[in-house]
Every structure is written in structure tokens, then in C-alpha cells.
Design a protein around this motif. Structure first.
Motif, PDB file in Angstrom:
ATOM      1  N   GLU A  36      38.801 -13.803 -16.342  1.00 24.48           N
ATOM      2  CA  GLU A  36      38.146 -12.957 -15.993  1.00 24.48           C
ATOM      3  C   GLU A  36      38.632 -12.704 -13.644  1.00 24.48           C
ATOM      4  OE1 GLU A  36      35.444 -10.346 -13.066  1.00 24.48           O
ATOM      5  OE2 GLU A  36      35.539 -12.908 -12.603  1.00 24.48           O
ATOM      6  N   TYR A  37      39.037 -14.144 -13.431  1.00 26.78           N
ATOM      7  CA  TYR A  37      39.644 -13.937 -12.024  1.00 26.78           C
ATOM      8  C   TYR A  37      41.680 -13.509 -11.859  1.00 26.78           C
ATOM      9  CZ  TYR A  37      41.001 -15.737  -6.909  1.00 26.78           C
ATOM     10  OH  TYR A  37      40.642 -16.112  -5.803  1.00 26.78           O
ATOM     11  N   THR A  59      42.161 -11.632 -14.183  1.00 27.95           N
ATOM     12  CA  THR A  59      42.178  -9.639 -14.996  1.00 27.95           C
ATOM     13  C   THR A  59      42.433  -9.345 -13.324  1.00 27.95           C
ATOM     14  OG1 THR A  59      41.363 -10.723 -16.790  1.00 27.95           O
ATOM     15  CG2 THR A  59      41.063  -8.278 -15.118  1.00 27.95           C
ATOM     16  N   ARG A  60      40.938 -10.198 -12.558  1.00 31.53           N
ATOM     17  CA  ARG A  60      40.997  -9.013 -11.049  1.00 31.53           C
ATOM     18  C   ARG A  60      41.868  -9.260 -10.358  1.00 31.53           C
ATOM     19  NH1 ARG A  60      36.382 -12.633 -10.195  1.00 31.53           N
ATOM     20  NH2 ARG A  60      36.992 -13.060  -8.319  1.00 31.53           N
ATOM     21  N   ILE A  61      42.619  -9.863 -10.252  1.00 28.71           N
ATOM     22  CA  ILE A  61      43.905 -10.417  -9.872  1.00 28.71           C
ATOM     23  C   ILE A  61      45.156  -9.417  -9.996  1.00 28.71           C
ATOM     24  CG2 ILE A  61      45.726 -11.843  -8.952  1.00 28.71           C
ATOM     25  CD1 ILE A  61      43.959 -14.231  -8.609  1.00 28.71           C
ATOM     26  N   GLU A  62      44.906  -9.844 -11.291  1.00 27.94           N
ATOM     27  CA  GLU A  62      46.480  -8.680 -11.976  1.00 27.94           C
ATOM     28  C   GLU A  62      46.009  -7.096 -11.912  1.00 27.94           C
ATOM     29  OE1 GLU A  62      48.147 -11.319 -15.386  1.00 27.94           O
ATOM     30  OE2 GLU A  62      46.673 -10.294 -16.280  1.00 27.94           O
ATOM     31  N   GLN A  63      44.578  -6.860 -12.354  1.00 25.58           N
ATOM     32  CA  GLN A  63      44.182  -5.205 -11.620  1.00 25.58           C
ATOM     33  C   GLN A  63      44.455  -4.663 -10.316  1.00 25.58           C
ATOM     34  OE1 GLN A  63      41.021  -5.106 -14.267  1.00 25.58           O
ATOM     35  NE2 GLN A  63      42.094  -5.661 -16.178  1.00 25.58           N
ATOM     36  N   ARG A 115      41.810  -5.999  -8.116  1.00 29.74           N
ATOM     37  CA  ARG A 115      40.136  -5.801  -7.194  1.00 29.74           C
ATOM     38  C   ARG A 115      40.366  -7.621  -6.445  1.00 29.74           C
ATOM     39  NH1 ARG A 115      36.806  -6.744 -11.607  1.00 29.74           N
ATOM     40  NH2 ARG A 115      38.803  -6.788 -12.966  1.00 29.74           N
ATOM     41  N   ASP A 116      41.480  -7.759  -7.071  1.00 31.92           N
ATOM     42  CA  ASP A 116      40.726  -9.244  -5.940  1.00 31.92           C
ATOM     43  C   ASP A 116      42.439  -9.290  -5.036  1.00 31.92           C
ATOM     44  OD1 ASP A 116      41.176 -11.731  -4.195  1.00 31.92           O
ATOM     45  OD2 ASP A 116      39.382 -12.235  -5.729  1.00 31.92           O
ATOM     46  N   ARG A 117      42.545  -8.686  -3.513  1.00 32.57           N
ATOM     47  CA  ARG A 117      43.178  -9.097  -2.801  1.00 32.57           C
ATOM     48  C   ARG A 117      43.402 -10.080  -1.564  1.00 32.57           C
ATOM     49  NH1 ARG A 117      45.668  -3.457  -2.520  1.00 32.57           N
ATOM     50  NH2 ARG A 117      44.429  -1.985  -3.997  1.00 32.57           N
ATOM     51  N   GLY A 175      49.644  -8.099  -8.568  1.00 29.04           N
ATOM     52  CA  GLY A 175      49.378  -8.074  -9.700  1.00 29.04           C
ATOM     53  C   GLY A 175      50.309  -7.667 -10.330  1.00 29.04           C
TER      54      GLY A 175
END
Length: 278
Positions: free
Chosen positions: A48-49, A51-55, A57-59, A6
Motif C-alpha cells: 500500500e505504501y 502504491t502511494r509513492i508510485e501514484q 500520493r506520498d511525496r 513515482g
């Protein structure tokens, strides 16, 4: 808490100007670089997806998403390899440095005998990756000069996407490219699919990854081929599945009398018979 993956994507986005990717300048903004909205749109994923990757929250982004992000950011080969490595250590499934073994290139002796019976016809043994594993002398005669068999381990998929001659050899290049990309999904296993696409994506770029993400089932009509000699061929393809080996025996038949005459002219000087590529 973020992840190396991310952090890299966010840093790369911040350091990429819209003009670098041919995008319009949307005016002043609070943070530098490319907007999430623009990157997500280019990669074909939701904001939204992304954002999850960058933060962090999606690994576990898929290899298709990772390749799409690499295309969207116009990463070079070294940066793509680094991106896949970061995906691995962040908990994802894209393995770049410990790749699975490629599919076997061995062709059973009974299949080779069958192929020999097809001489002087145009035939080959291949797999869904596009490896040309064995072929008749007529296949070599028809493809002589186009560059497909120049490699010690010829591969039709790699040839279509990376050899500049392919676009002139195949007048219906887009259709052929769709076929090659779709067949990768039907490969021997998920491991070999990921190994091959990870190897090919950096050099093939968006032309490959865009097709992989579309999942378009190809029509597979007659194959048109423009030979370097100036001759035009139209070939009907008949495929016998060798399911036990994850291979196919493909026979190419002239679709019209003009092609039959051209094939006869091309293979007349050919000699030597069947060739297996180990």
C-alpha cells in the motif's frame, strides 16, 4: 497525478524482470516486469505504501525508504543519484545536490593535549560518522597495513563498508558493521546523517541500508582485530564522550597478555608521536 519519483520507480519496476533479481518467475501477468508485492517485500515496506509513492500520493518518503527502494531495484550509483534528485523535486526530504556541510574535523587543543598524555597507549578522537580526527602513534602502529589510514580523511565507517580488507581485518565484521550503522543515527545532526548516508549508500549498498533500517542496538564487546602481520589482537574499548564537540575520545586497551605483547611488538618501530588529521 503522479510525480517524477513515482513515475521513475514504476518505470524501473516495469523494466525489471524477476530473474534479474534472482526471483522466481510467477507466470504470466497483465503488466510486464516486477510485481509491486515483490518490490515492496525486498524494500521492507508495505504494498500500500509503495502504491502511494508510485501514484504520487506520498511525496515525502524518508531517506531510509529511498535507499531501501534503490537496493531493492539494484540501482547503480548514477540511478541512485537520479532517484534522490527526483525525490527532492517531488517534494521529499532527500537532498543530493545541495548537501549540508560535513561535521567539523577540528579537535580542541585541550583534547589533543589529553590524547598526548595517553602515549604510548592506543587512542583516537573520532565522531559518530566514523571520522578519525586524531590518534596516537600506537594507534597508527596497530592499524598499519590494514588501509584505514591510507586516506587523507580516514573514516572507519566508510572503511568497514567499502574496503574489502575490512572483512579479514575484523573477524567479527557483522558486529562491527552493526555498530558503525547504529552510530550514524547518533550523529551530530539529522543533516549530517542524511549527507553522509546519501554519500555512502550508493557504494555500501544493502549491507548499510539494511542495518540502518533494523535499528539494532549493538552489544559493543571486545574488538577483535586480525593484523596483516598474522597477529591477533583483542582490545577493550573505553569511550569518553566530548559532547560539546560531538566527538569521542576512544582508548583501546589490551584485553589479555598475548594482545599486550603483540601491541608492544607492533609499536616498537613506531615513532613521531601524536597525529591530528585536519
Amino acid at each position: 497525478m503522479g510525480t517524477p519519483l513515482g513515475d521513475f520507480i514504476r518505470a524501473k519496476r516495469d523494466n525489471t524482470q524477476p530473474a534479474d533479481l534472482g526471483l522466481p518467475d510467477r507466470g504470466r501477468r497483465r503488466s510486464p516486469g516486477l510485481r509491486r508485492l515483490d518490490l515492496a517485500a525486498r524494500a521492507g515496506i508495505s504494498v500500500e505504501y509503495l502504491t502511494r509513492i508510485e501514484q504520487g500520493r506520498d511525496r515525502n518518503p524518508s531517506i531510509a525508504v529511498v535507499n531501501a527502494l534503490a537496493d531493492a531495484l539494484s540501482l547503480g550509483p548514477a540511478e541512485r543519484n537520479h532517484l534522490r534528485y527526483l525525490t527532492k523535486i517531488s517534494g521529499g526530504e532527500c537532498v543530493a545536490h545541495t548537501r549540508p556541510a560535513p561535521p567539523s574535523r577540528q579537535v580542541r587543543s585541550s583534547v589533543l593535549r589529553t590524547l598526548r598524555l595517553l602515549e604510548p597507549g592506543i587512542a583516537l578522537v573520532t565522531n559518530r560518522m566514523g571520522d578519525v580526527l586524531a590518534h596516537t602513534s600506537a594507534f597508527e602502529a596497530v592499524t598499519r597495513g590494514i588501509g584505514l589510514l591510507d586516506s587523507d580523511t580516514p573514516n572507519l565507517t566508510r572503511y568497514v563498508f567499502t574496503d574489502p580488507r575490512a572483512r579479514s581485518v575484523f573477524p567479527d565484521w557483522d558486529d562491527v558493521a552493526d555498530e558503525r550503522a547504529f552510530d550514524l543515527w547518533l550523529g551530530p545532526s539529522l543533516d549530517t546523517y542524511e549527507w553522509f548516508t546519501a554519500e555512502l549508500a550508493p557504494v555500501a549498498g544493502p549491507e548499510l541500508t539494511r542495518r540502518l533500517n533494523r535499528h539494532v542496538v549493538p552489544q559493543r564487546g571486545d574488538l577483535r582485530l586480525h593484523h596483516p602481520s598474522g597477529r591477533e589482537l583483542r582490545l577493550v574499548r573505553e569511550t569518553l564522550e566530548l559532547s560539546a564537540d560531538a566527538q569521542q575520545l576512544v582508548v583501546l586497551l589490551p584485553a589479555d597478555e598475548a594482545t599486550a605483547q603483540t601491541v608492544d611488538a607492533l609499536r616498537r618501530p613506531a615513532h613521531g608521536g601524536l597525529r591530528a588529521i585536519s
